[in-house]
Design a protein around this motif. Structure first.
Motif, short mmCIF file in Angstrom:
data_model
loop_
_atom_site.label_atom_id
_atom_site.label_comp_id
_atom_site.label_asym_id
_atom_site.label_seq_id
_atom_site.Cartn_x
_atom_site.Cartn_y
_atom_site.Cartn_z
N GLY A 47 39.28 26.00 -42.60
CA GLY A 47 40.71 26.26 -42.53
C GLY A 47 41.06 27.21 -41.40
O GLY A 47 40.23 28.01 -40.96
N LYS A 48 42.29 27.13 -40.93
CA LYS A 48 42.75 27.96 -39.82
C LYS A 48 43.94 28.83 -40.26
O LYS A 48 44.74 28.44 -41.11
CB LYS A 48 43.20 27.09 -38.64
CG LYS A 48 42.13 26.11 -38.13
CD LYS A 48 41.02 26.82 -37.38
CE LYS A 48 40.06 25.82 -36.75
NZ LYS A 48 38.97 26.47 -35.99
N ILE A 49 44.01 29.99 -39.65
CA ILE A 49 45.09 30.94 -39.94
C ILE A 49 46.16 30.83 -38.87
O ILE A 49 45.87 30.88 -37.67
CB ILE A 49 44.54 32.38 -40.02
CG1 ILE A 49 43.66 32.53 -41.26
CG2 ILE A 49 45.67 33.40 -40.03
CD1 ILE A 49 43.05 33.91 -41.40
N SER A 50 47.40 30.71 -39.30
CA SER A 50 48.53 30.62 -38.38
C SER A 50 49.23 31.98 -38.27
O SER A 50 49.01 32.86 -39.12
CB SER A 50 49.54 29.59 -38.89
OG SER A 50 50.18 30.07 -40.07
N PRO A 51 50.08 32.16 -37.25
CA PRO A 51 50.86 33.40 -37.19
C PRO A 51 51.68 33.64 -38.45
O PRO A 51 51.82 34.78 -38.90
CB PRO A 51 51.74 33.19 -35.96
CG PRO A 51 50.96 32.27 -35.08
CD PRO A 51 50.26 31.34 -36.04
N ASP A 52 52.22 32.59 -39.05
CA ASP A 52 53.01 32.78 -40.26
C ASP A 52 52.13 33.18 -41.44
O ASP A 52 52.57 33.91 -42.33
CB ASP A 52 53.80 31.52 -40.60
CG ASP A 52 54.94 31.80 -41.57
OD1 ASP A 52 55.77 32.67 -41.26
OD2 ASP A 52 54.98 31.17 -42.64
N ASP A 53 50.88 32.71 -41.45
CA ASP A 53 49.94 33.17 -42.47
C ASP A 53 49.73 34.68 -42.35
O ASP A 53 49.64 35.37 -43.37
CB ASP A 53 48.59 32.47 -42.32
CG ASP A 53 48.62 30.99 -42.67
OD1 ASP A 53 49.46 30.60 -43.51
OD2 ASP A 53 47.82 30.24 -42.09
N MET A 54 49.63 35.16 -41.13
CA MET A 54 49.46 36.61 -40.91
C MET A 54 50.66 37.37 -41.49
O MET A 54 50.50 38.40 -42.16
CB MET A 54 49.31 36.90 -39.42
CG MET A 54 48.13 36.22 -38.74
SD MET A 54 46.52 36.99 -39.09
CE MET A 54 46.52 38.32 -37.88
N ARG A 55 51.86 36.85 -41.22
CA ARG A 55 53.06 37.49 -41.76
C ARG A 55 53.06 37.47 -43.28
O ARG A 55 53.39 38.48 -43.93
CB ARG A 55 54.30 36.79 -41.21
CG ARG A 55 55.62 37.38 -41.73
CD ARG A 55 56.78 36.43 -41.52
NE ARG A 55 56.64 35.20 -42.29
CZ ARG A 55 56.96 35.10 -43.58
NH1 ARG A 55 57.42 36.15 -44.25
NH2 ARG A 55 56.81 33.95 -44.21
N THR A 56 52.70 36.34 -43.86
CA THR A 56 52.67 36.23 -45.31
C THR A 56 51.67 37.20 -45.92
O THR A 56 51.93 37.80 -46.98
CB THR A 56 52.33 34.78 -45.72
OG1 THR A 56 53.31 33.90 -45.17
CG2 THR A 56 52.30 34.63 -47.23
N MET A 57 50.53 37.35 -45.27
CA MET A 57 49.52 38.30 -45.76
C MET A 57 50.06 39.73 -45.74
O MET A 57 49.77 40.52 -46.64
CB MET A 57 48.26 38.18 -44.92
CG MET A 57 47.48 36.89 -45.17
SD MET A 57 46.28 36.51 -43.87
CE MET A 57 45.19 37.94 -44.02
N GLN A 58 50.85 40.06 -44.73
CA GLN A 58 51.42 41.41 -44.67
C GLN A 58 52.32 41.71 -45.86
O GLN A 58 52.47 42.87 -46.25
CB GLN A 58 52.22 41.59 -43.38
CG GLN A 58 51.37 41.74 -42.13
CD GLN A 58 52.21 41.93 -40.88
OE1 GLN A 58 53.28 41.34 -40.73
NE2 GLN A 58 51.74 42.76 -39.97
#
Length: 919
Positions: free
Chosen positions: A616-627
């Motif tokens: 699986g790959k992490i997107s910029p929006d995934d980074m935001r969601t993790m925050q």
């Protein structure tokens, strides 16, 4: 979003505490009572200080035109032909938006608040003068900073002063209009040292374990060594991985090798045992030393916390993911420092661009700056991106000193104090003079409390004391009180091009000691732990050391080459969230015994692993969601046990049912999160809080204790003494942070423990077991939330309890309600919580109010810079009623981000205002 209701009772009331009493302004009372505030503070007065953001302005100090392009949020991007013009313009623009904030900060760092706000600030100024931040900043400027750095600092100051020139104070900021009614305060020109001194304030609020050092010592008055050890458990390496999973110092070269496999037994973490006093005597010095430290703790509560309440809770998140694990194929980097909520925000977003990057104009950088300081602190340039979190290294030591009229004792000999006199000017009052005394280690901070003057008469200092009548003093040794090169490091970071130049810049980032994460356009990621970290001859810094024994001295600092780092680790990502840097058992130098305990960092690790498993790959929006991940880690441990407790009271059982099926997320509208956090707060109070000495408990938290455990009149009927807490609510214990998660974790397996035992009262029977205490905590939480949120649990929500109010840091913190309503904003009902990734912190000993926050959030799309995103807590402007005062807060509260323009075309497309500064 802002709440539709007013804050709960007591939220706007003045409270004792460093934030609420930061500036107690009698002048505001005079202003409101005598003038007719609403009429005076009219549109023309407010708008007079709004900056010009279009057209042209002439600045005599410039050598060529400079463009300032602002977007809809008022975020400026500056374009210049040379470096000095670039930093002159930065000074001018920051002064336009934030000069009042800058002016207050420099008065804090110089210990000159009394000049602005009168005699209420004399005690604060006295302590700050004793620390001598401004004096050390002057030494740095005079003796250690590079000529290039001083050139930039001078240019920045010229820009600030160009803005101040020929402007009346009321035309600079509306707060000066209020000051003018009771104070003839005049604005002074900005100096380069004003900028340097801000680094000392940063270092103070991120100083590490000094409060833990005090607290452990104070606990000895009521607790055994084994009990204190339980309350300060070791870092759970098996559960929460440190930043580095391998690496060791090469014995031959003395350098850190990030590829080496660490081995057990190399560490040197032995030293003082919690509960044992200085020199291993088994006592912290008795009532004398405890009173000294308790009074010192009270003084610390009164010092303005410019970054946030110091302690286990304050921290930050940052992580970087390598391109092979991202949708972009290039690294993604996220950062969100957790600091005190302020209005305006501590951060100021900005871009600094040379029109043509060359050997003579090297800057093309954007990110988050501090108003009052040139350069960018966190952000990216055209080649690299970086983020910061607090490393938490133990860089302070308190020393108990045996003092007398002629000096202090070391190895049986009396050494004279180094003394200086400081004059504190007081608005509307007479000057005050103080004498600052220092030992060879540092200033005698205990001199700054009137309570301490009489303590020595009873302090059991023993026959070795030179003068039994004066007893113990307390001195402070701290790395930030030595001149350093951190200002050099800021500019070097801004122009670094690769990991080699990044590390070279980090070498000079001496204080505060930070975790630095890195990514570059070539696809590399990395980490460096810089900082001036002491090497101790003896002891481990967990308790005040005996100043009379020279074997406890510092023998130097850990060489930069030995400090941990890594580059392109095999796992493909790096997470820093104030957890342990490396397994201390395998590292030859002591970094600290008081890490954050890793709940946030492990959650981030788990989220990354979950997202990237099976390719699986992490997107910029995934980074935001993790925050914005708000899961409660302590709930995963405690909630299943709470549901098993047999509750017979239908009123309490109704609340218990809220926890059934709860997924442990802490959304603003969650009734389950509200009730669980209330139960957690009451579990902590019953099991631990009521057993702590008064110096650690929150002010107003009163309990009955046996006469042997407290001073004061005895209740003859009950043979008990009423004892009330003394600590500011923001820093009281138990604070509920992830240290307390690790305290509770092993106890949850024990049906019986001394911690589960509580005395009865007229309403509740005594408890002897875990489930009995849990039942009582659930009952107390039910009644507490009924009082706060109402009888109908269907109306409960975590956000109604957990509110953020943004306060102007002077007139908005302690002034009358009318002034606060004009300058402050909110409340916002927030989700998140203590030790969650979305770390909207609250102190369980003091209440549910939000006291630290992700002060900004950014997700950097490395190499495709214009697809990066960011948000600030408030807005670019420090001017109340300006459209950019709090225009980003709703977006921040929803966990959303704005587009972050960086390239010239993107900046031009986003620009709403263009100002040309002309020579």
């Amino acid at each position: 979003m802002p709440s539709n209701t007013t804050a709960p009772p007591g939220k706007t009331a003045k409270k004792k505490g460093r934030r609420a009493r930061l500036f107690l302004l009698v002048l505001v009372l005079a202003l409101v009572a005598g003038i007719g505030f609403g009429g005076y503070w009219g549109v023309s007065t407010v708008r007079a200080s709004f900056p010009q953001t279009t057209g042209e302005i002439r600045l005599d100090s410039l050598s060529a035109d400079v463009e300032v392009k602002r977007d809809a949020n008022g975020v400026p991007q500056i374009y210049a032909d040379n470096e000095t013009d670039l930093f002159r313009a930065q000074g001018y623009v920051q002064a336009q938006d934030r000069f009042y904030e800058m002016d207050v900060r420099r008065h804090v760092t110089a210990g000159r608040l009394s000049e602005m706000f009168g005699e209420s600030q004399i005690e604060t100024d006295s302590f700050l003068r004793t620390l001598g931040w401004r004096r050390v900043a002057q030494q740095e400027y005079d003796t250690v900073l590079s000529a290039e750095t001083k050139k930039y600092l001078k240019a920045y100051a010229e820009g600030v002063n160009a803005y101040l020139k020929d402007r009346a104070p009321k035309d600079i900021s509306v707060e000066y209009a209020a000051l003018s009614f009771t104070n003839d305060y005049a604005i002074e020109p900005w100096t380069p040292v004003d900028s340097v001194a801000w680094l000392k304030a940063m270092a103070w609020d991120l100083r590490g374990n000094m409060q833990d050092e005090i607290d452990r010592s104070l606990m000895t008055s009521r607790m055994s060594a084994s009990q204190i050890k339980q309350l300060y458990p070791e870092y759970p390496y098996a559960l929460h991985q440190p930043i580095l999973d391998k690496g060791a110092v090469d014995e031959n070269t003395g350098k850190f090798d990030p590829a080496a496999e660490a081995t057990e037994g190399d560490g040197t973490t032995t030293g003082d045992t919690p509960g044992a006093g200085p020199g291993g005597s088994g006592s912290s010095g008795g009532n004398g030393a405890d009173a000294q430290l308790g009074a010192l703790s009270e003084v610390l509560d009164g010092i303005p916390a410019l970054l946030g309440p110091n302690g286990n809770g304050i921290g930050s998140n940052s992580w970087v993911v390598a391109g092979e694990k991202t949708t972009s194929g290039k690294p993604l980097l996220a950062n969100d420092p957790h600091l005190s909520p302020q209005l305006p925000s501590l951060w100021y977003q900005m871009g600094l661009h040379c029109r043509s990057v060359s050997a003579t104009c090297r800057y093309d950088v954007a990110g988050y700056t501090f108003s009052g300081m040139p350069g960018v602190i966190i952000g990216h340039n055209d080649k690299i991106a970086w983020g910061l979190t607090n490393l938490g290294a133990d860089v302070t030591d308190l020393y108990l000193e045996k003092i007398g009229p002629d000096g202090y004792l070391v190895d049986g000999k009396v050494k004279p104090f180094t003394s200086r006199e400081e004059v504190i000017k007081v608005a509307g009052g007479e000057d005050r003079k103080i004498t600052v005394r220092s030992t060879e280690r540092g200033p005698l901070v205990s001199d700054r409390s009137s309570e301490l003057e009489t303590v020595g008469q009873k302090a059991p200092v023993g026959n070795a004391a030179p003068d039994r009548g004066t007893g113990y003093g307390v001195s402070l040794q701290w790395t930030a009180l030595q001149p350093g090169k951190s200002m050099d490091a800021i500019f070097a970071l801004d122009r670094a091009k690769d990991f080699t130049t990044f590390r070279a810049a980090a070498k000079n980032f001496e204080v505060p000691s930070q975790n630095l994460i890195y990514a570059d356009t070539a696809g590399n990621i990395g980490y460096q732990s810089p900082g001036k970290i002491p090497q101790r001859t003896k002891g481990n810094g967990t308790l005040p050391a005996p100043g009379w024994d020279s074997t406890y001295k510092w023998k130097g600092y850990i060489p930069f080459e030995k400090l941990p780092y890594e580059y392109n680790p095999d796992r493909g990502y790096i997470v820093t969230a104030n957890q342990a840097v490396i397994d201390q058992k395998t590292y030859p130098d002591l970094l600290t015994e008081d890490w954050g305990y890793g709940s946030r960092s492990q959650r981030i690790n788990d989220l990354i692993e979950s997202k990237t498993k099976d390719g699986g790959k992490i997107s910029p929006d995934d980074m935001r969601t993790m925050q914005t991940d708000n899961r409660s880690e302590i709930a995963t441990l405690l909630n299943p046990l709470l549901l098993k407790v047999d509750i017979s009271d239908p009123y309490v059982r109704e609340a218990q049912k809220l926890l059934e099926g709860w997924d442990y997320t802490q959304e603003p509208d969650s009734a389950a999160a509200a009730y669980f956090n209330a139960v957690w707060r009451n579990v902590l109070k019953l099991a631990f809080g009521d057993k702590l000495p008064k110096e650690l408990r929150a002010e107003g938290d009163c309990i009955n204790v046996l006469p042997a455990e407290a001073t004061g009149p005895v209740d003859e009927q009950n043979k008990l003494v009423r004892e009330c807490g003394e600590r500011d609510a923001d820093s009281a214990q138990p604070d509920g942070g992830d240290r307390w998660y690790e305290v509770v974790r092993p106890l949850l397996k024990q049906e019986k423990s001394e911690w589960w035992t509580t005395p009865g009262n007229r309403l509740d029977a005594a408890t002897e077991t875990r489930d009995q205490l849990f039942a009582r905590a659930m009952k107390d939480a039910r009644w507490e939330l009924t009082a706060k949120l109402g009888k109908d649990i269907s109306t409960w929500s975590w956000g109604r309890l957990h509110q953020l109010t943004l306060k102007n840091q002077t007139l908005g913190t302690a002034g009358p309600g009318a002034v606060q309503q004009l300058l402050n904003r909110g409340p916002w009902n927030l989700g998140g919580g203590e030790a969650a990734v979305d770390a909207t912190g609250w102190n369980a000993a003091g209440g549910y109010e939000v006291i630290w926050v992700p002060s900004m959030r950014m997700v950097v799309n490395v190499g495709d810079w214009d697809k990066s995103r960011w948000v600030n807590l408030t807005g670019a402007s420090g001017h109340a009623f300006h459209s950019n005062y709090t225009d980003q807060t709703d977006t921040w509260a929803k966990g959303e981000l704005y587009d972050w323009a960086y390239g010239k075309a993107a900046v031009d497309a986003a620009a709403k205002d263009t100002l040309v500064l002309k020579p």
